[in-house]
Design a protein around this motif. Structure first.
Motif, short mmCIF file in Angstrom:
data_model
loop_
_atom_site.label_atom_id
_atom_site.label_comp_id
_atom_site.label_asym_id
_atom_site.label_seq_id
_atom_site.Cartn_x
_atom_site.Cartn_y
_atom_site.Cartn_z
N GLU A 15 52.43 -30.43 22.74
CA GLU A 15 51.75 -30.13 21.47
C GLU A 15 51.65 -31.38 20.61
O GLU A 15 50.61 -31.65 20.01
CB GLU A 15 52.51 -29.03 20.72
N ARG A 16 52.75 -32.13 20.54
CA ARG A 16 52.74 -33.36 19.73
C ARG A 16 51.65 -34.31 20.21
O ARG A 16 50.85 -34.82 19.42
CB ARG A 16 54.11 -34.05 19.83
N ASN A 17 51.63 -34.57 21.51
CA ASN A 17 50.65 -35.53 22.03
C ASN A 17 49.23 -35.06 21.80
O ASN A 17 48.35 -35.85 21.43
CB ASN A 17 50.90 -35.78 23.51
N ALA A 18 48.99 -33.76 22.02
CA ALA A 18 47.64 -33.24 21.81
C ALA A 18 47.20 -33.44 20.36
O ALA A 18 46.03 -33.78 20.09
CB ALA A 18 47.59 -31.76 22.19
N ARG A 19 48.10 -33.23 19.44
CA ARG A 19 47.77 -33.41 18.01
C ARG A 19 47.50 -34.88 17.70
O ARG A 19 46.57 -35.21 16.95
CB ARG A 19 48.90 -32.85 17.14
N LEU A 20 48.30 -35.76 18.27
CA LEU A 20 48.09 -37.18 18.03
C LEU A 20 46.76 -37.65 18.62
O LEU A 20 46.05 -38.47 18.01
CB LEU A 20 49.24 -38.00 18.62
N TYR A 21 46.42 -37.16 19.80
CA TYR A 21 45.15 -37.54 20.43
C TYR A 21 43.95 -37.06 19.61
O TYR A 21 42.85 -37.60 19.74
CB TYR A 21 45.06 -36.96 21.85
N ARG A 22 44.16 -36.04 18.78
CA ARG A 22 43.10 -35.57 17.88
C ARG A 22 43.04 -36.37 16.59
O ARG A 22 42.17 -36.14 15.74
CB ARG A 22 43.29 -34.09 17.55
N ASN A 243 52.74 -41.35 28.10
CA ASN A 243 53.17 -40.28 28.98
C ASN A 243 52.40 -40.39 30.29
O ASN A 243 51.17 -40.36 30.29
CB ASN A 243 52.91 -38.92 28.31
N ARG A 244 53.13 -40.55 31.38
CA ARG A 244 52.49 -40.79 32.69
C ARG A 244 51.54 -39.67 33.09
O ARG A 244 50.42 -39.92 33.58
CB ARG A 244 53.57 -40.97 33.76
N SER A 245 51.96 -38.43 32.91
CA SER A 245 51.12 -37.30 33.31
C SER A 245 49.82 -37.26 32.50
O SER A 245 48.75 -36.97 33.02
CB SER A 245 51.88 -35.98 33.16
N ASP A 246 49.93 -37.56 31.20
CA ASP A 246 48.73 -37.60 30.37
C ASP A 246 47.78 -38.68 30.85
O ASP A 246 46.56 -38.47 30.93
CB ASP A 246 49.10 -37.84 28.91
N MET A 247 48.33 -39.85 31.15
CA MET A 247 47.48 -40.95 31.61
C MET A 247 46.80 -40.59 32.93
O MET A 247 45.59 -40.80 33.10
CB MET A 247 48.28 -42.23 31.77
N THR A 248 47.57 -40.01 33.85
CA THR A 248 47.01 -39.64 35.16
C THR A 248 45.93 -38.59 35.02
O THR A 248 44.91 -38.62 35.74
CB THR A 248 48.13 -39.12 36.07
N ALA A 249 46.11 -37.67 34.08
CA ALA A 249 45.14 -36.59 33.88
C ALA A 249 43.94 -37.02 33.05
O ALA A 249 42.98 -36.25 32.90
CB ALA A 249 45.82 -35.41 33.20
N GLY A 250 43.99 -38.23 32.52
CA GLY A 250 42.89 -38.70 31.70
C GLY A 250 42.93 -38.20 30.27
O GLY A 250 41.94 -38.29 29.54
N SER A 251 44.10 -37.66 29.85
CA SER A 251 44.25 -37.19 28.48
C SER A 251 44.45 -38.38 27.54
O SER A 251 44.94 -39.42 27.94
CB SER A 251 45.44 -36.24 28.37
#
Length: 283
Positions: A15-22, A243-251
């Motif tokens: 949730e934190r990362n998603a909010r920051l990416y916005r 975050n490795r998973s975010d980077m791999t997923a293109g988030s």
């Protein structure tokens, strides 16, 4: 109007990362682990800048402050307990360390604008960190070690999070910057790409935090040092994570204006194993 969300409890990392990416801005406040890290970094400041680390400019020349600041940063890099304390902070706010890569904790020393500022102690011009790294999932962390004021702190430009800002990232080369730093080149190669047409300070959101507070924001947020017009030196620390998973997923945050030729995941290392996030690649 942009709001800085202040949280006194952990937040699920996704949730934190998603909010920051916005483009949201979050401050974690009141965490014991953060207070302990702040105390440890303050002790280093006292060792290198004197009993009043906010006043070295009163007795030291620009060159002396620059040398002391570099020695201070080197001491922090060597202090493995700083790394442990930082991991404890991240764990306390609910970060999955198994997925987290980061760079070093860096201490920023910014004396007042009195002609005593060197290359590493002068204010940073407006920039997005992602202009240099090209990693949309990069998150920035910033915290003061002593109380800030609006004239001695960090500023962000939230209104430009998704707006194009003219910059020199297309002409900036990470390899050339590293080479210049290694050879102590006098060419003045910039440490990072910056805005060539920065927004007005009227558009800035000045961050006014207390010691023990921890600000996090996307690496894509445009930000800058506020020129220090007070009588005190500003002392703060900063670092970055991915975050490795975010980077791999293109988030990650949108790239609206970055044009640097390389992605630089190799500057980030796993916080537990020390493995590099990846190798530098051309975009």
């Amino acid at each position: 109007m942009t709001v800085i969300y202040q949280l006194a409890t952990p937040l699920p990392e996704a949730e934190r990362n998603a909010r920051l990416y916005r483009g949201e801005l979050i401050v974690f406040r009141g965490f014991d682990a953060m207070a302990q890290l702040t105390d440890r970094l303050r002790a280093h400041c006292i060792s290198h800048l004197g009993n009043d680390p906010t006043g070295p400019h009163l007795s030291m020349s620009s060159n002396e402050i620059e040398h002391a600041a570099e020695s201070l940063r080197a001491a922090i890099r060597r202090d493995s307990n700083v790394d442990v304390a930082w991991r404890q902070v991240l764990s306390a706010i609910n970060t999955n360390l198994d997925e987290t890569y980061g760079d070093s904790v860096v201490l920023r020393v910014q004396p007042p604008q009195s002609g005593r500022q060197g290359e590493r102690t002068k204010p940073l011009r407006a920039h997005r960190d992602t202009w240099g790294s090209n990693l949309p999932a990069q998150i920035n962390w910033w915290a003061p070690l002593y109380e800030t004021t609006p004239e001695r702190t960090l500023a962000l430009f939230p209104g430009f999070f998704a707006r194009i800002v003219e910059n020199d990232s297309a002409d900036w080369n990470f390899q050339e910057m590293v080479q210049a730093q290694r050879t102590k080149s006098t060419s003045g190669y910039p440490l990072l790409p910056t805005a060539t047409k920065a927004p007005s300070w009227d558009d800035a959101l000045v961050v006014n935090l207390l010691p023990g507070d921890l600000l996090c924001f996307s690496g894509a947020h445009l930000h800058a040092s506020v020129p220090n017009t007070t009588g005190l030196t500003r002392l703060s620390f900063e670092t970055r994570t991915v975050n490795r998973s975010d980077m791999t997923a293109g988030s990650g945050a949108p790239n609206v204006d970055g044009s640097a030729p390389f992605m630089t995941p190799q500057i980030f290392r796993h916080l537990l194993s020390g493995r590099k996030l990846g190798a530098m690649v051309r975009r």
